[in-house]
Design a protein around this motif. Structure first.
Motif, mmCIF file in Angstrom:
data_model
loop_
_atom_site.group_PDB
_atom_site.id
_atom_site.type_symbol
_atom_site.label_atom_id
_atom_site.label_comp_id
_atom_site.label_asym_id
_atom_site.label_seq_id
_atom_site.Cartn_x
_atom_site.Cartn_y
_atom_site.Cartn_z
ATOM 1 N N CYS A 68 0.810 -1.217 0.000
ATOM 2 C CA CYS A 68 0.000 0.000 0.000
ATOM 3 C C CYS A 68 0.846 1.270 0.000
ATOM 4 O O CYS A 68 0.297 2.376 -0.048
ATOM 5 N N ASP A 69 2.166 1.140 0.074
ATOM 6 C CA ASP A 69 3.051 2.296 -0.055
ATOM 7 C C ASP A 69 3.346 2.507 -1.538
ATOM 8 O O ASP A 69 4.196 1.839 -2.132
ATOM 9 N N ILE B 33 0.586 8.662 -1.539
ATOM 10 C CA ILE B 33 -0.272 7.515 -1.247
ATOM 11 C C ILE B 33 0.550 6.423 -0.561
ATOM 12 O O ILE B 33 1.460 5.853 -1.162
ATOM 13 N N GLY B 34 0.238 6.155 0.690
ATOM 14 C CA GLY B 34 0.954 5.117 1.421
ATOM 15 C C GLY B 34 0.354 4.905 2.799
ATOM 16 O O GLY B 34 -0.245 5.818 3.373
ATOM 17 N N CYS B 35 0.516 3.698 3.325
ATOM 18 C CA CYS B 35 -0.058 3.385 4.639
ATOM 19 C C CYS B 35 0.999 3.041 5.683
ATOM 20 O O CYS B 35 0.665 2.758 6.826
ATOM 21 N N LEU C 46 -4.985 14.007 10.575
ATOM 22 C CA LEU C 46 -3.773 13.293 10.963
ATOM 23 C C LEU C 46 -2.919 12.947 9.745
ATOM 24 O O LEU C 46 -1.687 13.013 9.796
ATOM 25 N N SER C 47 -3.575 12.592 8.664
ATOM 26 C CA SER C 47 -2.837 12.247 7.445
ATOM 27 C C SER C 47 -2.039 13.433 6.930
ATOM 28 O O SER C 47 -0.924 13.276 6.425
ATOM 29 N N ALA C 48 -2.617 14.633 7.070
ATOM 30 C CA ALA C 48 -1.950 15.834 6.570
ATOM 31 C C ALA C 48 -0.885 16.352 7.524
ATOM 32 O O ALA C 48 0.146 16.875 7.085
ATOM 33 N N PHE D 251 -6.223 2.357 1.329
ATOM 34 C CA PHE D 251 -7.385 1.647 1.863
ATOM 35 C C PHE D 251 -8.306 2.609 2.610
ATOM 36 O O PHE D 251 -9.536 2.508 2.520
ATOM 37 N N CYS D 252 -7.683 3.537 3.341
ATOM 38 C CA CYS D 252 -8.471 4.509 4.090
ATOM 39 C C CYS D 252 -9.289 5.395 3.156
ATOM 40 O O CYS D 252 -10.430 5.745 3.468
ATOM 41 N N LEU D 253 -8.707 5.750 2.024
ATOM 42 C CA LEU D 253 -9.432 6.581 1.057
ATOM 43 C C LEU D 253 -10.719 5.906 0.607
ATOM 44 O O LEU D 253 -11.767 6.551 0.473
#
Length: 213
Positions: free
Chosen positions: A63-64, A69-71, A136-138, A147-149
């Motif tokens: 997912c990275d 875009i990355g987890c 938090l993502s920002a 996946f969160c998106l």
């Protein structure tokens, strides 16, 4: 069932709650199912990514994708385990329940008003979670979990259906008229919410976007 006694007759009067709870149309029920399936599939994918990471911490996370875009930065964080369990596990449970409600609606089964209100309140709480995790993502993770998106998108779709439906279910009050009007524009509400998220991402994560450009 109650009996209304007149001068020369006894007439039944129905108190069936079905008459007091409007059910969603096929389109809205279908949208609800789509949102639930999106959230469910993404939650399972995120849970699988965490389990794979636990089995092999040195492996590169699929997912990275890029700097935006990355987890990897959020996957094992405490914010991703609010109640001591993975948020993805909680999402799997909740989206499964929503999918069941959506399927029952598609089958024209009766869904009580309280169930719609519970779903609407849960969806609003989910929208709050979306905004919090976006923040938090920002500011903390500096990346957007793919996946969160998808989970966020599913949540917004569920909310755009559930909230108007809950309001529309209140046929005892005139407020249901507003709910009925809002329910006609479920698709537009969902699009507007997505555009809002895109705008927030564009403004708050312009540095990461600039790297890609």
């Amino acid at each position: 069932m109650e009996l209304t006694v007149g001068a020369n007759m006894v007439r039944p009067r129905s108190n069936d709650s079905r008459e007091e709870t409007a059910q969603p149309g096929i389109v809205n029920a279908g949208l609800l199912l789509v949102g639930a399936i999106m959230g469910l599939v993404a939650s399972i994918g995120l849970l699988e990514a965490e389990l794979n990471h636990l089995r092999n911490p040195a492996a590169v996370l699929e997912c990275d994708v890029n700097p935006l875009i990355g987890c990897g930065s959020s996957l094992m964080s405490k914010q991703a385990h609010i109640f001591g369990i993975p948020n993805s596990l909680l999402g799997t449970i909740l989206f499964t329940a929503i999918a069941v409600v959506a399927l029952l609606s598609l089958l024209r089964a009766h869904i009580p008003m309280l169930a719609w209100w519970a779903l609407a309140l849960g969806a609003l709480a989910g929208c709050g979670f979306v905004l919090w995790f976006l923040y938090l993502s920002a500011t903390l993770f500096h990346a957007l979990c793919p996946f969160c998106l998808i989970v966020w998108s599913g949540t917004l779709i569920v909310a755009s259906v559930a909230v108007p439906q809950a309001v529309n279910a209140c046929r005892r009050w005139s407020i249901h008229l507003k709910g009925n009007a809002i329910a006609r524009y479920t698709g537009l509400i969902a699009v507007a919410l997505h555009l809002l998220i895109i705008l927030i991402v564009t403004v708050t994560m312009r540095d990461q976007i600039g790297v890609l450009l």
